[in-house]
Design an enzyme around this catalytic site. Sequence first.
Site, mmCIF file in Angstrom:
data_model
loop_
_atom_site.group_PDB
_atom_site.id
_atom_site.type_symbol
_atom_site.label_atom_id
_atom_site.label_comp_id
_atom_site.label_asym_id
_atom_site.label_seq_id
_atom_site.Cartn_x
_atom_site.Cartn_y
_atom_site.Cartn_z
ATOM 1 N N ASP A 134 0.850 -1.188 0.000
ATOM 2 C CA ASP A 134 0.000 0.000 0.000
ATOM 3 C C ASP A 134 0.889 1.242 0.000
ATOM 4 O OD1 ASP A 134 -2.184 -1.682 0.239
ATOM 5 O OD2 ASP A 134 -2.345 -1.422 2.414
ATOM 6 N N ASP A 136 1.370 4.425 2.176
ATOM 7 C CA ASP A 136 1.023 5.011 3.472
ATOM 8 C C ASP A 136 1.415 6.483 3.480
ATOM 9 O OD1 ASP A 136 0.106 2.633 5.047
ATOM 10 O OD2 ASP A 136 2.097 1.919 4.502
#
Length: 209
Positions: A134, A136
């Site tokens: 992901d 962040d």
Amino acid sequence: MRADDEFLPHDLLWGLTPAQLPKEAPDWVAEALSLGQPVVVRRALTASDQVPVGVRGVLREQRFATLMPRALVERCVRPEALIDIEICAQDWPALQALNYLRPLLKASGLVWGVSGSAGFELASGLPTLHQQSDLDLILRVPQALSRRQANGLLLQLDNPFCRVDLQLQTPLGAVALAEWAGTAQRVLLKQASGVQLVLDPWNALERVA
């Protein structure tokens, strides 16, 4: 570094060595520090001469919480210092998403930064990203962000590359943007003392049990 420097969650610090680790630390922790990699400031209550930090390992489950003597900090890099660093790194989706969202976030006029695996790799040059990583991000919001504004920002973070996990950093702690943009009345606020359910992450008087 000066002894009175303030270190914030998600800052990356250099200077911790295997010699400062507690005896119960797994072998991989000492190996990671031997490579000269930074540690990540985390939220916890500690003595004033210590900084609560986490050590990252190669595997996702390899995370070790420990303390770093403040006097040993040689260098500090904050997430907002990483927003303009460009690396190829096989064009990982998280970095493609960062390039895609950078103009939007800069145009917002808000102070933001890169944390997590992407921030760690941008700051250290050590390979931590992979195809499923992901992106962040953190957003510093000293003034209240309405839930409507949060929902609008969440929609703007949608991109064709990967999931984005943005944390709002308020003066009282951190709350996930996705949660504040949602419909639940109470949200989880992360603080040094632990996690609390609150009605308003900017108002200490509205905390609930």
